[in-house]
Scaffold this active site. Sequence first.
Site, PDB file in Angstrom:
ATOM      1  CE  LYS A 170     -15.438  21.183   6.877  1.00  0.00           C
ATOM      2  NZ  LYS A 170     -14.098  21.526   6.350  1.00  0.00           N
ATOM      3  CB  SER A 188      -0.944  -0.034   1.198  1.00  0.00           C
ATOM      4  OG  SER A 188      -1.958   0.939   1.068  1.00  0.00           O
TER       5      SER A 188
END
Length: 343
Positions: free
Chosen positions: A224, A172
């Site tokens: 948001k 990763s």
Amino acid sequence: MLETFLQNYLIFLAKSVTVVLAAAAIITIAINAVRSLNSLRHGERLDIRSLNQRFRDLADAVREAVLPDAELKALQKQRKAEDKARHKGRESPRPRVFVLNFDGDLHAHAVEALREEISAVLQLAQPGDEVLLRLESEGGLVHAYGLAASQLARFKSRSVPLTVAIDKVAASGGYLMACVADRIIAAPFAVVGSIGVIAQLPNFNRLLRRMDVDYELHTAGEFKRTLTLFGENTEGARAKFREELEDTHRLFKDFVAEHRPQLDLAQVATGEHWFGLRAVDLKLVDALQTSDDYLLEKVDTTELIELRFQRRPRLAERLAQGMATLGRGLRRSLLDGSGARWR
């Protein structure tokens, strides 16, 4: 009566000794902290070690055990002549391999030391020099490993060859760093790949409702906040969250493709990981080799210089560590007095 007096006296004596030891330990810790402040400029240092000498010491330890005295003396004489010639400048300067180490965690805290080490190397590197990064990381936060990869890209922008060695794992975010290198080597069973993105979080909204607890979240901007821990998650929020994950994955794949165009991303960017034996076939790595063998191959032809940047812990952290050590010591003393033993 006398027995009771002796018991009380011994208890008082033990308490007094404990207080004295604790005070002495605190004073010692404080003195050592002040001394450390004076010995390390700004609380930082760059440790530099010759790995050539390290390899030589290991080999000499074996030679002293197995070689006859005559051969040892001849070898020592040859070494002295070589060292003398080097000091007088008769030998041409050898190229250097700067060895760095990165032991990653979720937040890639090691990047703080890595950036300083890279800045030091870039000021010294000359044509013919190279860098070996011994990388170990299972990945972590996107922005943290993005910064770590960007730090390694500084070598490429300055035309300093970079080799990344994976002895155990670079997955990763770890592979995000590794792919920047000009060359990647890996041990046969090192874990490599995992070009994917994952995010997960629990949601306690139903539990809060059963307990008659209200939770309010106010935002300005539709997205948001998408998924939350305590609020009620909507399908729209879930869809937006998945969209953000997919976009992050695309950025990850684009970055890998830029630095390793030989990869078949459709095959390797599935989030899977492979052992080094398979990774070399998939072109995730370039060769099967440990970092030890890589360095040993170069020990006679290059200067191997290991750099480790260290930042001294803060005073409060050192005091906390000292008190913890003191606590363990006092506990050990009490247990020893009661007949128990530590091994």
